[in-house]
Design an enzyme around this catalytic site. Structure first.
Site, PDB file in Angstrom:
ATOM      1  N   ARG A  79      39.507  16.176   3.216  1.00  0.00           N
ATOM      2  CA  ARG A  79      39.346  15.325   4.410  1.00  0.00           C
ATOM      3  C   ARG A  79      40.344  15.917   5.198  1.00  0.00           C
ATOM      4  NH1 ARG A  79      37.805   8.860   2.828  1.00  0.00           N
ATOM      5  NH2 ARG A  79      35.818   9.508   1.527  1.00  0.00           N
ATOM      6  N   ASP A 128      42.525   7.483   9.565  1.00  0.00           N
ATOM      7  CA  ASP A 128      41.281   7.370   9.543  1.00  0.00           C
ATOM      8  C   ASP A 128      40.827   6.973  10.966  1.00  0.00           C
ATOM      9  OD1 ASP A 128      40.966   8.185   6.990  1.00  0.00           O
ATOM     10  OD2 ASP A 128      40.331   6.331   6.332  1.00  0.00           O
ATOM     11  N   ASP A 145      44.930   1.816   4.565  1.00  0.00           N
ATOM     12  CA  ASP A 145      45.085   3.329   5.455  1.00  0.00           C
ATOM     13  C   ASP A 145      46.543   3.189   5.856  1.00  0.00           C
ATOM     14  OD1 ASP A 145      42.427   3.952   4.818  1.00  0.00           O
ATOM     15  OD2 ASP A 145      41.643   2.951   6.905  1.00  0.00           O
TER      16      ASP A 145
END
Length: 326
Positions: free
Chosen positions: A218, A165, A138
């Site tokens: 997302r 995230d 990430d």
């Protein structure tokens, strides 16, 4: 971020009354209409990261500049409060642990390539004005009940997994004025359907004035958090979807601009059951109508959204790395 105390004027919106305060950096907030890049300081923090005592990062600690992966790793992992200035391109791999009370801010052109930053159970962290490129996990991972995090004015492109995230009981977070482009999975909130015991009552995040520039999905994908506030973001050519509310989450989708987005927002996603989603005052240009349902808890903080019709010009002029004066 020199650490000296200066006076600044904050405008929450064009119509707001200015408030004179003393803080550690200069900042004049955006005034609600299209404008060239300008100074955005800590007084521009809006949303969930203002709660729970607020988010100040390294505060007035003396700034240190890092130019290598080893120096960055050492600086962000130190236990003392720190203001860390990233200079040039730093190439690295994996995830670098960020400890509490840190401001990590990029000088002009600052880039972190190949790795990401991991806030794991720590608190009071600010990450600003950095281009993240080609990360192998990430770009920014916030987890294990981390609190009071502000992710602001960064750019994200070409990574493996999430750009930002947030998961495992983390809370009181604002994600603002970022640009995601050339990337698939943008921002996940809540990592799995079976983590309700840790996540319910937490995962309260504000997403505002972000530019989701042809990124796929997302934006965010939400589990459990309520209320999650998604306002004044610009969605453009998102081929997957905009916002998904799942697993009992409560998401307020407010005054955003969606352009060429067939699926701007919906309930449920994949194997995840539906949450609640309330949509109001959004602009839908060549886009679907979206799916709503249920109710969302009230927003506890003060904010003044830009009109949805102005969001495209406001966000494209000011979102992403390189759009703040240092």
């Amino acid at each position: 971020m020199s650490g000296r105390i200066q006076k600044v004027v904050k405008y929450a919106s064009a119509a707001a009354v200015p408030v004179l305060l003393a803080v550690g950096v200069v900042g004049v907030a955006h005034g609600g209409t299209a404008a060239p890049p300008q100074t955005f300081g800590v007084l521009d923090l809006v949303g969930w990261a203002t709660q729970n005592g607020g988010t100040t990062g390294g505060g007035n600690a003396a700034a240190t500049t890092v130019t290598s992966a080893s120096a960055l790793t050492s600086a962000v992992g130190a236990t003392a409060p720190a203001v860390i200035r990233v200079s040039g391109t730093i190439s690295c791999s994996g995830m670098l642990r960020v400890r509490s009370d840190k401001t990590i801010i990029g000088n002009a052109g600052a880039t972190i390539s190949g790795c990401g930053l991991n806030v794991n159970g720590d608190r009071n962290v600010i990450i600003r004005n950095i281009t993240f490129r080609g990360w192998n996990d990430d770009a920014i991972n916030v987890q294990e009940s981390a609190t009071n995090i502000w992710v602001d004015h960064n750019s994200f492109t070409g990574g493996k997994d999430g750009a930002v995230d947030i998961k495992r009981g983390s809370d009181f977070i604002t994600v603002s004025w970022n640009r995601v482009f050339g990337h698939d999975k943008s921002m996940l909130l809540g990592h799995s359907d079976d983590n309700a015991s840790q996540d319910r009552g937490h995962l309260r995040v504000t997403y505002h004035h972000n530019w989701f520039d042809a990124s796929t999905q997302r934006h965010p994908r939400v589990r459990f958090g309520n209320p999650v506030h998604v306002y004044n973001n610009y969605y453009f050519n998102n081929s997957g979807y905009g916002v998904a509310s799942t697993e009992g989450a409560g998401v307020l989708v407010e005054a955003n601009s969606f352009e060429n987005v067939e699926d701007p927002f919906h309930l449920g996603e994949g194997d995840s059951g539906p949450g609640s989603l309330v949509a109001r005052n959004n602009q839908l240009v060549n886009s679907g109508s979206g799916q709503t349902g249920g109710s969302v808890a009230s927003i506890p903080y003060s904010y003044t959204p830009d009109a949805a019709a102005n969001v495209k010009s406001v966000v494209t002029a000011n979102a992403g790395a390189g759009r703040i004066s240092l």
